[in-house]
Design a protein around this motif. Sequence first.
Motif, short mmCIF file in Angstrom:
data_model
loop_
_atom_site.label_atom_id
_atom_site.label_comp_id
_atom_site.label_asym_id
_atom_site.label_seq_id
_atom_site.Cartn_x
_atom_site.Cartn_y
_atom_site.Cartn_z
N THR A 120 -85.97 104.42 133.65
CA THR A 120 -84.80 102.94 133.74
C THR A 120 -84.56 101.81 132.75
O THR A 120 -84.22 100.47 132.67
N GLN A 121 -85.32 102.42 131.36
CA GLN A 121 -84.50 101.46 130.13
C GLN A 121 -83.34 102.20 130.33
O GLN A 121 -83.21 101.19 129.38
N ASN A 122 -82.72 102.98 130.70
CA ASN A 122 -81.83 103.25 130.85
C ASN A 122 -81.20 102.34 131.68
O ASN A 122 -81.19 102.07 133.05
N GLY A 123 -80.10 101.46 131.87
CA GLY A 123 -79.90 100.11 133.14
C GLY A 123 -79.27 101.16 133.68
O GLY A 123 -79.03 100.80 135.03
N ASP A 124 -78.64 101.86 133.43
CA ASP A 124 -77.85 102.76 134.42
C ASP A 124 -78.08 103.44 135.48
O ASP A 124 -77.67 104.15 136.82
N TRP A 146 -79.33 101.70 139.75
CA TRP A 146 -78.42 101.78 141.21
C TRP A 146 -79.22 103.31 141.40
O TRP A 146 -79.59 103.20 142.58
N ALA A 147 -79.23 104.26 140.66
CA ALA A 147 -79.97 105.23 141.50
C ALA A 147 -81.88 105.46 141.40
O ALA A 147 -81.44 106.03 143.20
N LEU A 148 -82.64 104.37 141.09
CA LEU A 148 -84.02 104.37 141.74
C LEU A 148 -83.00 103.24 142.92
O LEU A 148 -84.45 103.61 144.19
N VAL A 159 -91.70 99.37 135.59
CA VAL A 159 -90.33 99.29 136.39
C VAL A 159 -89.45 98.30 136.44
O VAL A 159 -88.24 98.47 136.16
N LEU A 160 -89.99 97.46 136.89
CA LEU A 160 -89.35 96.33 137.69
C LEU A 160 -89.00 95.50 137.41
O LEU A 160 -87.29 94.73 137.01
N LYS A 161 -89.12 95.21 135.81
CA LYS A 161 -88.86 94.80 134.78
C LYS A 161 -87.46 95.30 134.20
O LYS A 161 -86.73 94.64 134.24
N ASN A 162 -87.23 96.60 134.65
CA ASN A 162 -86.36 97.47 133.52
C ASN A 162 -85.04 96.58 134.44
O ASN A 162 -83.83 96.84 134.10
N LEU A 163 -85.46 96.60 135.96
CA LEU A 163 -84.04 96.20 136.89
C LEU A 163 -83.46 94.63 137.26
O LEU A 163 -82.55 95.02 138.11
N GLU A 203 -78.10 92.49 142.42
CA GLU A 203 -78.06 92.41 143.17
C GLU A 203 -79.19 92.83 142.98
O GLU A 203 -80.49 93.08 144.19
N ILE A 204 -80.06 94.05 142.59
CA ILE A 204 -81.30 94.41 142.83
C ILE A 204 -82.28 92.98 142.24
O ILE A 204 -83.14 93.48 143.53
N LYS A 205 -82.19 92.33 141.33
CA LYS A 205 -83.45 91.19 141.32
C LYS A 205 -83.06 89.73 142.39
O LYS A 205 -84.09 89.67 142.43
#
Length: 577
Positions: A275-279, A282-284, A316-320, A325-327
């Motif tokens: 998830t360091q890659n923001g792309d 959404w998959a997660l 992990v959550l910090k990366n999101l 929308e996820i926030k």
Amino acid sequence: MVEEKGVGVDSQNYPSPSVAGEEKLRRAISDMSSLISLSHAIRVFPVKWQLIRTKLEELNSALIAAENCHSGESQPLSDLIAVVSSTVSGCLDLAGRCINVSYSGKLLMQSDLDLAISKLDTHIKQLSAIYAAVGILSNRFALVVSKPGVGATRDDMRFYIKDLLTRLKIGDCEMKRQALASLNEIVGNDERYIKVIVDLELSDLVILLTNFLDSNDAVIREEAATSVAAIAGFEAEAYRGVLVSSGVIAPLIRVVETGSLRAKVYAIRSLQKLTQNGDNAWALSAHGGVTALLNLCKCPKEDESYVELIGPSCWVLKNLVGVDEIKRFMIEQGAIPAFIKLLKGKDEIAQIGSAEFLQSLASGDEHVRHLIVKEGGARALVRILDPKSVSSFKSRETAFRAIENLCFESVDYVNLLISYGFLEQLLYFLRKGDVSIQELAFKSASKLCGTSEDARKSMGDAGFMPEFIKFLEAKSYEIREMAAQALSAMVMVPKNRKKFTREDHNIRLILQSLDLKEGNSGNFKFLLSILMSISSCNHARRKITHSGYVNNIEKLADAGISDAKKIVDQDAATKLG
């Protein structure tokens, strides 16, 4: 007699069914090896032949494993070998026509090659099913290939890895466990093996590992999670791209939800890297990963075994949080009170992870910052700084940074911090803390000076100015500059200015620090600012005049520094008066 002789010849000279099976197996292996070598000479339809070669190598490895187990007597295997041999013969014919470019048409040849690929793929699946059913490749029969030594050649490494891959594909449970353990040993300690795997068939390995993450065998699941974490841990983005494209995120989340503690640890580490890659955020989220991780962070306090999962889950959550929308979803699901509760706990990693998560959540969002402070986040962070607490240096360092990011932009929040005893804690560490925590407290106090006049008044009343004055003589240029800047802000308050000028030592130190030989030129603007502020008082001007260091100011005035000229003019006016 003839019949008796015939019987005798048959029993002594004709091969037994087992031997015949072994010979068929060896012949199939030999033909396949020849075809693999021949395929390298083909220049047309390269993509098709690469696929065929990959399938042939996988089949060949599997049949070699069967040969090592002396399994030619297996009737299902013997029947399949006959079909495989026929397919290989057909491929040899196709190879000859491609080398000689003697085929009737490209479309027809492409169709024939696709059919061959399909047949080989079917054979691989059939062979895997046979091995699984009859347990041909089991740990008690298999020959163990030793791990190559330190100076191993690339070919030795390739052979070892191909053997491990074969065991992962067609071995029994015990063999899969051992192969995964061996794989983790090499990829965890030597990136050269990863590079060899990439050259061979990284995607095949990743697909195997992805499937193993859903295994009913707990050991296989744990070892697979460990392997995935090792691959994700390498900085090459391409490796992580293969993991994601192979669908690894969904099974990793299932491990987080239902796996053993060890499997969860490695699954979360993998998700942190991916998830360091923001792309990939959404998959997660699409597979329920946000909910799964939030649930871990909300686990009952008494469930101590899960504490080590919380810190990595926070990261992990910090990366999101960069995805709005996820926030919003995390906030709606109660993330803020949950993480403030972690701040109040005693676990260092959970404290650090939750503080960093809350900072990221509030970044650039005044509404979220308000919610965090309102829910008690600022108070919880101040408690971490309590000298009586058992908080680690790292926890306190993170708390200082979080307080600055969450509270220093608001006068109201700064006043709250002061009411919580934040100034008393800063002073304690400035006076009695060891060097590392003292520096953190000093930098935080310096920044606090720039927040509001009320803060500067409170700091003056609390006794911060003598501490800042001490730091004017620090060895570090950065610290001296910060101390000068803080004092220049503090003496803007009349009450603080009076306190400062009572001590002759304070004025003398400022003037001494203006010596060009001392190398403080970067501080001059702050030091001169202090003198400009205090020189508004006649009493202070006289102290400056009689200090014996006025020549330092005069040299700066001669150098064209405007504030120095103003002070010199004031000094001249004082003498005239």
